[in-house]
Design a protein around this motif. Structure first.
Motif: not given
Length: 286
Positions: A5, A7-10, A31-33, A57, A60-61, A63
């Protein structure tokens, strides 16, 4: 399965077992969504999916989730370097990559994204498999033809070798300076320990034949395709990509990056290239 994990992604790594029993190394960036789209990414000859960290990356930013794997004979996957026993096995590997993404996200819209050799595979997958899984496809400097056509004598010798020794391996002859106009990116490529230049008679001829087949069957496309190419590409033919697009009006959107070399996603307009893809994906979702 390994999970990281950041930042904003896994980021996750996992195994895909091919139809003929090879262990192919898969990787996903989530993405963490809840993702708006799944992008299944197929890399080019001689490289590996780890080279697409920056690309993943970016998406994922935006979404979007990215799934990829080291193709057989590439990266950390099993198989003789730069070889496949048959072209159909490559298409089955692509299908298995898509299945691994679908296991994670049952209903999320899916897109195939192929660069160079991966673009060759993606087009032939679209025209031969007729899958209903895909919302669209992206072709990055696809290998439909080489920028410099092999001599008739070389092709004749390759065909002889394929008949008597299909796994015979030689250098692809790729010039790393042709991948990007950014010197640092060329050096990264040259110094990457798992990048290779090996290609067998079976794979090289299969790609050449499949590229021509893809151009000939462009009119059979039934989903939207975004195709783009670097205007300074000396590795794969930009004109072949334009020809392909012209044979599928209404389905293929073509974009030329005039100053870019082969890897537009690692050239001077890299962010614009990836934003073009993200915006196009959103248009297909609208």
């Amino acid at each position: 399965m390994a999970k990281y994990r950041s930042g904003c992604m896994t980021e996750e790594s996992y195994d895909i077992i091919s139809r003929d029993g090879l262990n192919l190394k898969g990787r996903s960036w989530l993405p963490n969504m809840e993702p708006s789209a799944l992008i299944c990414l197929v890399h080019g000859h001689g490289e590996h999916i780890g080279r697409y960290q920056h690309v993943a990356e970016f998406f994922t930013q935006q979404g979007m989730a990215v799934f990829g794997m080291d193709l057989r004979g590439h990266g950390h996957s099993e198989g003789k370097k730069g070889h496949t026993p048959s072209y159909d096995l490559l298409l089955e590997d692509v299908e298995d990559l898509m299945k691994s993404a679908r296991v994670e996200f049952i209903e999320t819209p899916m897109f195939l994204y192929g660069h160079s050799m991966g673009g060759n595979m993606v087009v032939n997958f679209l025209t031969s498999k007729k899958t209903l899984e895909l919302q669209g496809a992206i072709l990055s400097s696809p290998f439909l033809r080489l920028a410099m056509s092999p001599s008739p004598l070389l092709l004749k010798l390759a065909k002889i070798m394929r008949n008597i020794w299909p796994s015979f391996s030689a250098s692809s002859g790729l010039d790393p300076n042709g991948i990007s106009s950014i010197a640092a990116e060329v050096e990264k490529y040259k110094n990457d320990p798992i990048v290779h230049d090996r290609i067998t008679s079976q794979l090289s001829l299969s790609l050449i034949e499949a590229g021509e087949k893809a151009i000939g069957k462009a009119g059979e496309l039934n989903i939207p395709v975004l195709a783009f190419h670097g205007g300074q590409d000396k590795i794969t033919s930009m004109e072949a990509t334009k020809e392909f697009a012209s044979k599928a009006p209404g389905y293929v959107t073509f974009h030329l990056w005039e100053t870019a070399k082969h890897e537009t996603h690692y050239d001077v307009d890299r962010e614009k290239v990836l934003q073009l893809v993200a915006d196009w994906v959103r248009q297909q979702l609208a």
